[in-house]
Scaffold this active site. Structure first.
Site, PDB file in Angstrom:
ATOM      1  N   ASN A   1      44.129  39.997  49.075  1.00 47.05           N
ATOM      2  CA  ASN A   1      44.736  39.145  48.048  1.00 47.05           C
ATOM      3  C   ASN A   1      45.301  39.971  46.905  1.00 47.05           C
ATOM      4  OD1 ASN A   1      44.499  36.558  49.062  1.00 47.05           O
ATOM      5  ND2 ASN A   1      42.387  36.342  48.383  1.00 47.05           N
TER       6      ASN A   1
ATOM      7  N   ASP B   1      36.351  46.130  52.959  1.00 48.31           N
ATOM      8  CA  ASP B   1      35.918  44.762  52.712  1.00 48.31           C
ATOM      9  C   ASP B   1      34.457  44.817  52.243  1.00 48.31           C
ATOM     10  OD1 ASP B   1      35.052  42.151  52.886  1.00 48.31           O
ATOM     11  OD2 ASP B   1      35.830  41.799  54.915  1.00 48.31           O
TER      12      ASP B   1
ATOM     13  N   SER C   1      32.508  31.782  36.650  1.00 48.89           N
ATOM     14  CA  SER C   1      33.634  30.940  36.240  1.00 48.89           C
ATOM     15  C   SER C   1      33.128  29.707  35.519  1.00 48.89           C
ATOM     16  CB  SER C   1      34.405  30.512  37.492  1.00 48.89           C
ATOM     17  OG  SER C   1      35.270  29.442  37.191  1.00 48.89           O
TER      18      SER C   1
ATOM     19  N   TYR D   1      34.348  26.392  46.391  1.00 51.18           N
ATOM     20  CA  TYR D   1      34.539  27.582  45.553  1.00 51.18           C
ATOM     21  C   TYR D   1      33.569  27.542  44.363  1.00 51.18           C
ATOM     22  CZ  TYR D   1      36.385  30.007  41.482  1.00 51.18           C
ATOM     23  OH  TYR D   1      36.486  30.756  40.342  1.00 51.18           O
TER      24      TYR D   1
ATOM     25  N   LYS E   1      30.118  29.956  43.177  1.00 49.86           N
ATOM     26  CA  LYS E   1      29.826  30.596  41.884  1.00 49.86           C
ATOM     27  C   LYS E   1      28.462  30.157  41.364  1.00 49.86           C
ATOM     28  CE  LYS E   1      33.492  33.098  41.571  1.00 49.86           C
ATOM     29  NZ  LYS E   1      33.394  34.562  41.715  1.00 49.86           N
TER      30      LYS E   1
ATOM     31  N   ASN F   1      40.230  30.374  31.540  1.00 52.69           N
ATOM     32  CA  ASN F   1      41.485  30.505  32.297  1.00 52.69           C
ATOM     33  C   ASN F   1      42.223  31.795  31.926  1.00 52.69           C
ATOM     34  OD1 ASN F   1      40.702  27.614  32.319  1.00 52.69           O
ATOM     35  ND2 ASN F   1      42.559  27.399  33.522  1.00 52.69           N
TER      36      ASN F   1
ATOM     37  N   ASN G   1      48.879  28.314  42.419  1.00 51.54           N
ATOM     38  CA  ASN G   1      48.146  27.090  42.086  1.00 51.54           C
ATOM     39  C   ASN G   1      47.965  26.973  40.591  1.00 51.54           C
ATOM     40  OD1 ASN G   1      47.425  26.347  44.814  1.00 51.54           O
ATOM     41  ND2 ASN G   1      46.064  28.117  44.798  1.00 51.54           N
TER      42      ASN G   1
ATOM     43  N   ARG H   1      46.026  15.786  39.434  1.00 54.87           N
ATOM     44  CA  ARG H   1      45.610  16.581  40.585  1.00 54.87           C
ATOM     45  C   ARG H   1      44.127  16.294  40.835  1.00 54.87           C
ATOM     46  NH1 ARG H   1      46.025  23.113  40.223  1.00 54.87           N
ATOM     47  NH2 ARG H   1      44.450  22.799  38.622  1.00 54.87           N
TER      48      ARG H   1
ATOM     49  N   GLY I   1      40.353  16.502  41.439  1.00 58.61           N
ATOM     50  CA  GLY I   1      39.340  17.509  41.104  1.00 58.61           C
ATOM     51  C   GLY I   1      39.506  18.122  39.725  1.00 58.61           C
TER      52      GLY I   1
END
Ligand code: UD1
Length: 342
Positions: A39, A62, A128, A153, A157, A183, A202, A298, A300
Site C-alpha cells: 500500500n 511483510d 485510531s 477495521y 484497532k 484525521n 476514500n 455514507r 457508518g
C-alpha cells in the site's frame, strides 16, 4: 535513549510512517523501515532522501512473515519499535474481514513477541479514534467509554489495544504507547513526500485535492442533515507532521518510563472542522474552485468527533502547531507536485 538509537518503523513507507522517518533521521535516530510496498510506493524513499540527504534503510518484508522479521531483529539492536503497518480502509474491511484480522493482528503479535525475545522495550502503536465507535460525547478523552466498533477495521484497532494491554499486564517488560490518531492530512512542507492513495481515495482531503486538480470530477459531501451547525460531519484534522512529531515525543517519553508502562493518548488538535468548512477553507487558501455537491450520508459515519488533546500535552509536552489552512495548503502543493511529474 541514545540519540543514534535504531528504531524499527513498520509501514515506514506509508503516509504517516514516511513523515515520521524523516523526523527520526533529522533527530539523529537510525530508522529501519520494514514495508512490503503493498500500500505504498518506492518513490517515497527518494522523497525521504531528498529531504534528509540520507538514503533510508529499508527491508521489503511483510510484518506477518515472522521468520523474516526475526532475521531483521537479529540484525539490528533496536531500542524501539513504531508499528504503523496495517490495513486501514473501513469499507474494504467489511468486505474482507479475515484479511484485516490476519494482517493487523498477526503483524502486531509478531512485533510484540520479537520485542520480548530481543528485549526491545519501547513500543509505539498506531491506533485510531475509530476505537471510540459512535461516542456519547463529541469531545473524546482517553477515558471516554469504548463503544462497539463499526467495522472490522475498527475492531482490529480495539483488539490490538487489548492485546498490548494484556501483554503488559503479564509483565512482559515492554513499555507501550498507543496513539489514537484522528484525521491525518497534509504533506511535508517540501512536497517531497505526501499521501499516495491507491485508486479512488476514500478519505476527504485526498478526494478534495484530486477533484481540484481534475483527476476526479466532483466531490460529494456525504450528508448535510447531521445535528451540526452546518449539517455536515465534524472531524479533527491533524497535520501529518504534527502527528509525526507525536511519535518522536512518545518514543523519547517511553524510554524514560518504567517497564510494563501502558499508555493511550489521543493525537488530535482539539478543534472540530466540518466537511463544508474544509471545502470553503480549501478554496480560500488555494484560490481554486472546487466542484462539489451534497449527497446522501455514507453508511457508518459518525456525525462528529474530535480529540481532547490535553493528556498528550501533559505527558509528552506535545501539541499540534499547524493550522487547518497550512494542512490544506500542503496537501494541495503535494497534489500539484504529483500532477507536474506526470
Ligand atoms: C475513517 C475512520 C478512521 C480511519 C480513517 C482512515 C471511522 C469512524 N473513521 O475516518 O478510523 O483511521 O478513516 O482511513 O471509522 N467525506 C465526504 N466526502 C468524501 C469523503 C469523505 O463528505 O468523498 C466526509 C465523511 O463523511 C467524513 C469526513 O469527510 O465526515 C472525513 O472522512 P474520511 O476522510 O473518510 O475519514 P473518517 O471517516 O473520519
Amino acid at each position: 535513549m541514545k540519540k543514534t538509537a535504531n528504531i524499527l518503523v513498520t509501514g515506514g513507507a506509508g503516509f504517516i510512517g514516511s513523515h515520521t522517518v524523516v523526523l527520526l533521521i533529522e533527530q539523529g535516530f537510525n530508522p529501519v523501515i520494514v514495508d512490503d510496498f503493498r500500500n505504498s510506493e518506492k518513490r517515497v524513499l527518494k522523497g525521504i532522501e531528498e529531504i534528509t540527504g540520507q538514503i533510508p534503510v529499508v527491508h521489503e518484508v511483510d510484518v506477518v512473515d515472522k521468520e523474516a522479521m526475526h532475521a531483521i531483529f537479529q540484525q539490528y539492536n533496536f531500542e524501539g519499535v513504531i508499528h504503523f503497518a496495517a490495513y486501514k480502509a473501513v469499507g474494504e474491511s467489511v468486505q474482507k474481514p479475515l484479511m484485516y484480522y490476519r494482517n493487523n493482528l498477526v503483524s502486531l503479535m509478531n512485533c510484540i513477541e520479537l520485542c520480548e525475545e530481543f528485549e526491545v522495550k519501547n513500543f509505539v502503536f498506531s491506533s485510531s479514534c475509530t476505537v471510540y465507535g459512535e461516542p456519547d460525547d463529541i469531545l473524546v478523552n482517553e477515558n471516554t467509554p469504548i463503544k462497539p466498533a463499526n467495522s472490522p477495521y475498527g475492531q482490529t484497532k480495539q483488539v490490538s489495544e487489548q492485546i498490548l494491554k494484556d501483554a503488559i499486564d503479564s509483565k512482559n517488560g515492554l513499555r507501550v504507547l498507543c496513539l489514537r490518531y484522528f484525521n491525518p492530512i497534509g504533506a511535508h512542507e517540501s512536497s517531497a513526500i505526501g499521501e499516495l492513495p491507491i485508486g479512488v481515495p476514500n478519505n476527504l482531503v485526498p478526494y478534495v485535492t484530486q477533484t481540484a486538480i481534475g483527476k476526479l470530477e466532483q466531490l460529494t459531501v456525504f450528508g448535510d442533515d447531521y445535528q451540526t451547525p452546518d449539517g455536515s460531519c465534524i472531524r479533527d484534522y491533524i497535520h501529518v507532521m504534527d502527528l509525526a512529531e507525536a511519535h518522536i515525543h512518545g518514543m523519547k517519553w517511553l524510554s524514560r518510563q518504567k517497564d510494563d508502562t501502558y499508555e493511550i493518548l489521543n493525537a488530535g488538535t482539539g478543534v472540530g472542522v466540518s466537511v463544508l468548512e474544509i471545502i470553503h477553507t480549501f478554496e480560500k487558501v488555494t484560490g481554486t474552485a472546487l466542484n462539489w455537491k451534497i449527497g446522501p450520508r455514507r453508511e457508518g459515519d459518525v456525525s462528529q468527533i474530535y480529540a481532547d488533546p490535553k493528556r498528550a500535552f501533559d505527558l509528552l509536552g506535545w501539541k499540534t502547531k499547524r493550522s487547518i489552512e497550512e494542512s490544506l495548503k500542503d496537501a494541495w502543493n503535494w497534489e500539484q507536485k504529483l500532477a507536474n511529474e506526470k
